[in-house]
Write a protein that holds these residues in place. Structure first.
Motif, short mmCIF file in Angstrom:
data_model
loop_
_atom_site.label_atom_id
_atom_site.label_comp_id
_atom_site.label_asym_id
_atom_site.label_seq_id
_atom_site.Cartn_x
_atom_site.Cartn_y
_atom_site.Cartn_z
N ALA A 230 0.83 -1.20 0.00
CA ALA A 230 0.00 0.00 0.00
C ALA A 230 0.86 1.26 0.00
CB ALA A 230 -0.93 0.00 1.21
N ALA A 231 1.95 1.25 0.77
CA ALA A 231 2.83 2.41 0.84
C ALA A 231 3.48 2.68 -0.51
CB ALA A 231 3.90 2.19 1.90
N ARG A 232 3.88 1.63 -1.18
CA ARG A 232 4.50 1.79 -2.50
C ARG A 232 3.48 2.32 -3.51
NH1 ARG A 232 9.26 -0.19 -4.55
NH2 ARG A 232 9.59 -1.47 -2.68
N ALA A 233 2.24 1.81 -3.44
CA ALA A 233 1.20 2.26 -4.37
C ALA A 233 0.74 3.68 -4.09
CB ALA A 233 0.01 1.30 -4.31
N HIS A 234 0.88 4.14 -2.83
CA HIS A 234 0.51 5.50 -2.47
C HIS A 234 1.66 6.49 -2.66
CE1 HIS A 234 -3.52 5.06 -1.10
NE2 HIS A 234 -3.24 4.30 -0.05
N GLY A 235 2.89 6.04 -2.46
CA GLY A 235 4.02 6.96 -2.46
C GLY A 235 4.16 7.65 -1.13
N ILE A 236 3.12 8.37 -0.74
CA ILE A 236 3.06 9.02 0.56
C ILE A 236 1.65 8.83 1.09
CG2 ILE A 236 2.46 11.32 -0.36
CD1 ILE A 236 4.38 12.43 1.87
N ALA A 237 1.53 8.53 2.40
CA ALA A 237 0.22 8.14 2.92
C ALA A 237 0.16 8.28 4.42
CB ALA A 237 -0.07 6.68 2.54
N SER A 238 -1.07 8.43 4.92
CA SER A 238 -1.32 8.38 6.36
C SER A 238 -1.55 6.92 6.75
CB SER A 238 -2.56 9.21 6.71
OG SER A 238 -3.73 8.59 6.17
N GLU A 239 -1.62 6.69 8.06
CA GLU A 239 -1.93 5.34 8.53
C GLU A 239 -3.27 4.86 7.97
OE1 GLU A 239 -3.76 3.53 12.48
OE2 GLU A 239 -1.82 4.47 12.88
N LEU A 240 -4.26 5.74 7.95
CA LEU A 240 -5.57 5.38 7.43
C LEU A 240 -5.46 4.90 5.98
CD1 LEU A 240 -8.66 5.25 7.61
CD2 LEU A 240 -8.72 7.68 7.00
N LEU A 266 9.71 2.81 5.39
CA LEU A 266 8.84 3.98 5.50
C LEU A 266 9.56 5.06 6.28
CD1 LEU A 266 5.32 2.46 6.32
CD2 LEU A 266 6.32 3.00 4.09
N ARG A 267 9.40 6.30 5.84
CA ARG A 267 10.02 7.44 6.51
C ARG A 267 8.92 8.38 7.00
NH1 ARG A 267 14.32 8.33 1.55
NH2 ARG A 267 15.63 6.51 2.01
N PRO A 268 8.89 8.68 8.28
CA PRO A 268 7.89 9.62 8.78
C PRO A 268 7.99 10.96 8.05
CG PRO A 268 8.98 8.51 10.59
CD PRO A 268 9.75 8.15 9.35
N ALA A 269 6.85 11.53 7.76
CA ALA A 269 6.82 12.80 7.02
C ALA A 269 5.68 13.66 7.54
CB ALA A 269 6.66 12.54 5.53
N THR A 270 5.81 14.93 7.31
CA THR A 270 4.75 15.90 7.60
C THR A 270 4.36 16.57 6.30
OG1 THR A 270 5.62 16.32 9.81
CG2 THR A 270 4.12 17.96 8.90
N VAL A 271 3.08 16.44 5.93
CA VAL A 271 2.60 17.03 4.69
C VAL A 271 1.87 18.32 5.00
CG1 VAL A 271 1.13 16.70 2.65
CG2 VAL A 271 2.41 14.76 3.59
N GLU A 272 2.18 19.34 4.26
CA GLU A 272 1.55 20.65 4.43
C GLU A 272 0.02 20.53 4.43
OE1 GLU A 272 1.23 24.82 1.81
OE2 GLU A 272 2.37 23.09 1.07
N GLY A 273 -0.59 20.97 5.52
CA GLY A 273 -2.05 21.00 5.60
C GLY A 273 -2.68 19.71 6.09
N TRP A 274 -1.90 18.63 6.25
CA TRP A 274 -2.46 17.37 6.73
C TRP A 274 -2.50 17.36 8.25
CZ3 TRP A 274 -0.92 12.27 3.82
CH2 TRP A 274 -1.25 12.40 2.46
N SER A 275 -3.61 16.91 8.80
CA SER A 275 -3.71 16.81 10.26
C SER A 275 -3.12 15.50 10.77
CB SER A 275 -5.17 16.91 10.69
OG SER A 275 -5.95 15.89 10.08
N ARG A 276 -3.02 14.50 9.90
CA ARG A 276 -2.51 13.20 10.32
C ARG A 276 -1.03 13.07 9.96
NH1 ARG A 276 -7.56 11.29 7.74
NH2 ARG A 276 -9.00 10.56 9.34
N PRO A 277 -0.24 12.32 10.76
CA PRO A 277 1.14 12.01 10.38
C PRO A 277 1.15 11.22 9.07
CG PRO A 277 0.71 11.41 12.67
CD PRO A 277 -0.61 11.74 12.06
N ALA A 278 2.22 11.37 8.31
CA ALA A 278 2.34 10.70 7.02
C ALA A 278 3.59 9.83 6.99
CB ALA A 278 2.40 11.74 5.90
#
Length: 420
Positions: A230-240, A266-278
């Motif tokens: 799922a992570a590979r298919a998303h590229g970047i994603a939240s836990e949900l 997986l590398r923790p990331a913060t996406v501009e405007g996202w309330s959830r961790p990515a």
């Protein structure tokens, strides 16, 4: 340390991960290899029976490849050695055979984790379940209708609820299918599943794996593999997002996510405007631009998770198939329109096969979109789709962004040039 990612970067990463940064091949030149590349990019292709435009599993390939021969996809699913099989992955989905063993944890919970209509047949009619399994063993591949005729159980069908009026035989088949005791050898021209034993469907390597019940360590490995997929298919994603791709519960997904973070996948990331961790997949491509143009199936994996689409594209998308017509806002079978790296509009489409017209029921543009350039791009894509569906004309709507319940006029126009 969390990596900071702008919203525009996240959109491009997501589109590239779903295969929208690649150029399409020339029209009608796509091969089985091209279709396989799409499958290995998105990993799961959702199936749905609605056929107002075309069966939904054909559309993700058209969106990424342009016009291709759907018979290629049918052969990948129906002819041995099969490159695709069916199972309950996201929903009912096409997957590569090597993914089938990863869902053993779901098969093992068929008695308490499947739909109640399937569980009840095991509890109330165990003799029918046993007889159905024996019949599939002796006669498969076989459809539910063929088996019902043989077993003379069709009088037990309840017709009170549309969509759930399965006979006992059909419910037994679906229970066994969920449990992995039978599989699908493809579909008929009427889109009926052809049930068969797994050994008649799966390649030898997967056959051997599924003969042994998974131990806890294998279950953890499978869950980790599905989250990584799922992570590979998303590229970047939240836990949900990571959980939703293969419908994995929170308690099962979090240890897998933690293990993938610990291993650097997986590398923790913060996406501009996202309330959830990515979480950013370490192999995610980061294109500087994406110049896509595609009409997306309502069941395309890019738009499965509605919160994700709203966070990435500021695009609120809801399926209105089951909404009463008078209450629909955008239409019945609404395809998001991807242009560049944005979702810019929605098109409610219907294939009028009798008149050979691709009918535009309604077009709704996002705020600030729908100018002349956007309309030209949409018209071009509609012409290409009409040609792919073997329709002779596109039916133009007389107005745009109709209020809920209104019925736009539709005027046929010949298909224009096939600009790519």
């Amino acid at each position: 340390m969390n990596e900071r990612v702008t919203l525009a970067q996240a959109r491009r990463i997501a589109l590239a991960a779903q295969g929208f940064s690649r150029p399409r091949p020339a029209p009608w030149t796509a091969t089985t290899r091209d279709l396989t590349r799409v499958v290995r990019t998105v990993r799961l292709v959702q199936i749905d029976s609605v056929n107002v435009l075309t069966r939904s599993h054909y559309l993700p390939f058209f969106s990424r490849l342009g016009p291709y021969d759907p018979a290629l996809l049918d052969r990948m699913r129906d002819v041995a050695p099969r490159r695709l099989i069916e199972y309950w992955a996201h929903e009912a989905s096409l997957i590569e055979p090597q993914l089938w063993p990863l869902f053993r944890f779901r098969m093992d919970r068929a008695n308490d984790g499947s739909w109640s209509v399937m569980q009840s047949v095991r509890l109330d009619h165990p003799e029918v379940v046993a007889a159905v399994l024996e019949a599939v063993t002796q006669r498969g591949p076989v459809t539910a209708r063929q088996l019902e005729s043989v077993m003379a159980h069709d009088h037990d069908r309840e017709r009170s609820e549309w969509g759930w009026n399965w006979s006992i035989v059909k419910r037994a088949l679906e229970h066994l299918f969920w449990a992995g005791e039978i599989s699908s050898a493809g579909r008929t021209a009427q889109f009926e599943r052809r049930y068969a034993l797994p050994e008649r469907v799966l390649p030898p390597a997967q056959r051997h794996h599924t003969e042994e019940r998974a131990e806890e360590q294998d279950r953890e490995s499978a869950l980790r593999a599905l989250v990584e997929l799922a992570a590979r298919a998303h590229g970047i994603a939240s836990e949900l997002c990571l959980r939703d791709y293969s419908r994995i519960g929170t308690a099962a997904a979090r240890p897998a996510i933690d293990a993938l973070v610990a291993d650097g996948v997986l590398r923790p990331a913060t996406v501009e405007g996202w309330s959830r961790p990515a979480y950013l997949h370490r192999d995610a491509r980061r294109p500087r631009t994406v110049n896509a143009r595609a009409l997306l199936s309502p069941f395309d994996s890019l738009v499965w998770q509605r919160d994700r689409i709203e966070a990435l594209f500021d695009f609120r998308y809801r399926l209105e198939i089951y909404t009463p017509a008078a209450k629909r806002v955008h239409g019945y079978y609404v395809l998001p329109f991807l242009l560049g790296d944005r979702l810019v509009g929605r098109v409610d489409l219907k294939a009028d096969r009798a008149e050979r017209v691709l009918r535009i029921q309604q077009v709704t543009w996002e705020p600030g979109r729908g100018g002349a350039g956007d309309r030209v791009e949409l018209d071009t894509e509609l012409d290409i789709m009409a040609e792919w569906l073997r329709l002779a004309a596109v039916g133009d709507s007389s107005s745009v962004g109709h209020p809920a319940g209104s019925e736009p006029s539709v005027f046929p126009k010949p298909c224009g040039s096939r600009a790519q």
